[in-house]
Every structure is written in C-alpha cells, then in structure tokens.
Write an enzyme that holds these catalytic residues in place. Structure first.
Site, PDB file in Angstrom:
ATOM      1  N   GLU A   1      75.302  53.230  32.881  1.00  0.00           N
ATOM      2  CA  GLU A   1      75.683  51.811  32.825  1.00  0.00           C
ATOM      3  C   GLU A   1      75.741  51.211  34.231  1.00  0.00           C
ATOM      4  O   GLU A   1      75.331  50.065  34.440  1.00  0.00           O
ATOM      5  CB  GLU A   1      77.027  51.661  32.115  1.00  0.00           C
ATOM      6  CG  GLU A   1      76.963  52.033  30.643  1.00  0.00           C
ATOM      7  CD  GLU A   1      77.645  51.021  29.750  1.00  0.00           C
ATOM      8  OE1 GLU A   1      77.010  49.991  29.427  1.00  0.00           O
ATOM      9  OE2 GLU A   1      78.813  51.256  29.400  1.00  0.00           O
TER      10      GLU A   1
ATOM     11  N   GLU B   1      77.332  57.327  24.565  1.00  0.00           N
ATOM     12  CA  GLU B   1      78.475  56.764  23.845  1.00  0.00           C
ATOM     13  C   GLU B   1      78.386  56.934  22.330  1.00  0.00           C
ATOM     14  O   GLU B   1      79.364  57.333  21.682  1.00  0.00           O
ATOM     15  CB  GLU B   1      78.634  55.275  24.200  1.00  0.00           C
ATOM     16  CG  GLU B   1      79.244  55.025  25.566  1.00  0.00           C
ATOM     17  CD  GLU B   1      78.259  55.117  26.706  1.00  0.00           C
ATOM     18  OE1 GLU B   1      78.639  54.859  27.856  1.00  0.00           O
ATOM     19  OE2 GLU B   1      77.079  55.467  26.464  1.00  0.00           O
TER      20      GLU B   1
END
Length: 269
Positions: free
Chosen positions: A123, A143
């Site tokens: 990210e 995730e």
C-alpha cells in the site's frame, strides 16, 4: 547525511542536499507499521512539502526489509517517547498521512524496496511516484486472505494505476507478486540486484533533483488534480499550473544554461 529531529524510534529521517530519505526502522518485526513509525513518516512527508530546498524523497526500510504491513498490537500500544505521543494528538489522521493515503508530499517520492513489501508495505508502494525493487523482494496485498480490507487506498488506486484485470488479480487472490511480474504489470519502474535498491533509487532522485523544481512539482500537481477529468477540463487546469512555470526565473535559467552548455542552477523561483 543529516539526521532530522522529526525522526522517531521506528522511523529515521535524514537529509542529504536536496534529497530526504525516510527509513522504516523496526527490523525485528520486518519493519511492520507502528504508531511511532507512522508519526515519523507523516512528519517526513510534511517536511518534504514545506521545505523549499527539498526536491525529492526516498522511502526505504532498514536491514534488507521494506515493510511487512501493519502490526495491530504495536499500533494499539502507546509509543515510549512522550514527544511521539504528543505528535499523535497533534497530527490529524497521522496514520493515514503516514501511510500516504492522504497528505502525500508535493515533491516526488521514490520507494526503494528490499525483502518483504506486503499488505501495508505494498500500500505504501502504491502511494509513491517511482518504485525501485530488488529482484528477490516479495510484494502483495494479503488483506483479503486474512479477512481484512486494504484501508490504505489500494482498492481504488491499484486499478487506476495498472488496469482492472491485473489489479483484481492482486487484490482478490491476495497472492504474492514477484518483482518481474510487477514490472510487467507496470506497477514498478525497475528491478535491480538484491542490495542495490536504495542506490538505484538515489540515482533516480539525483536525476530528478537536477531538474527545475517548479517544473517537477507542477507536473506532479497537474496529474493529481486532473486524473479523473476530461481532457478538455484537464487542459484548462494544466495551463493554469504550467504557464507560471514557463514564465519563471528557473525557465530562463534553463534556456540560458542550455545555450551556454553548462548545468542549470535552479532556485525554485
């Protein structure tokens, strides 16, 4: 290299000439994100934006690792340094700013990746402008595999950066991605030998720092402000941003230096 006072126990921020280097420094946990780290990163990005002599930044990790994502336990534990605790209260959304979800620096930011750059590590990568990755690094947004959601913005940014199909492959399978595959997708700029990512990133940073800072920052700003507009609307904003650069002292210096066959000396004016 000057260590800046905004450094924290988990984030070292240094300046060398026009370049700021932020190093995530929690190697015992593969540089997993902590509150102290995010505060340091948030302050680093603000410092980059607010300091005229800074022209480019580099984000990297200590001891051959980039970042293994969020450490929820560490982020829920108050940092030992009272100054960092105070900064947590002073910086609105310090965690989003540190993670480059909001408040990104107005100067170009390069990431130099060795080892693991997964979950929050990827990210962070998606929030930077140029990406240099060692050949044996591991990327990925894990995730969904953990029943979590990529809160750093990758569910939005990744499809816009590399296209829908490639982004959904990464996001929905939650699998590891090799540097070579990431290069083919257009997710990163360079794959380099292990141990040389920071050196290669610094070479890029020095190339950027030699350019006119007003021009570089205007290009970055134009893209960010027009990304989702029609070409006609975008060109109006591009002109508003670009014409002052054309009329700047730096533009005159660039032309003069070219005629005199010498390096330009830009002052950001």
């Amino acid at each position: 290299m000057e260590r800046l006072p905004i450094s924290t126990e988990h984030c070292t921020v240094e300046q060398d000439g026009h370049v700021v280097i932020a190093t995530m420094n929690r190697p015992e946990a593969r540089n997993a994100l902590s509150s102290a780290m995010l505060v340091g990163l948030a302050d680093a990005w603000a410092y980059m934006s607010e300091t005229p002599e800074v022209r480019v930044g580099i984000l990297t990790g200590a001891d051959g690792q980039f970042c293994a994502g969020a450490d929820l336990k560490a982020m829920g534990t108050p940092p030992s340094d009272p100054k960092v605790q105070e900064r947590m209260q002073q910086i609105p959304n310090f965690h989003w700013k540190g993670l480059l979800r909001e408040g990104r620096p107005t100067k170009p930011l390069i990431c130099a990746i060795e080892g693991y750059a997964v979950a929050g590590g990827t990210e962070l990568l998606v929030g930077t402008d140029l990406r240099v990755v060692a050949e044996d690094a591991t990327l990925g947004l894990y995730e969904a595999k953990r029943g979590l959601f990529p809160m750093g913005g990758s569910a939005i940014r990744l499809p816009r950066q590399i296209g829908y199909a490639a982004a959904m492959d990464i996001l929905l399978t939650a699998r590891s991605v090799t540097p070579q595959e990431a290069l083919t997708m257009g997710l990163i700029n360079k794959v380099v030998p292990t141990g040389t990512a920071l050196q290669a990133a610094r070479e890029l940073a020095d190339q950027i720092a030699e350019c006119g800072p007003l021009a570089v920052q205007a290009i970055l700003r134009t893209y960010r402000e027009t990304e989702h507009l029609s070409e006609e609307e975008a060109l109006k904003i591009s002109d508003e941003i670009g014409w002052p650069v054309i009329g700047s002292e730096d533009a005159k210096e660039g032309s003069k230096a070219f005629k005199e066959k010498r390096p330009a000396v830009f002052k950001g004016k």
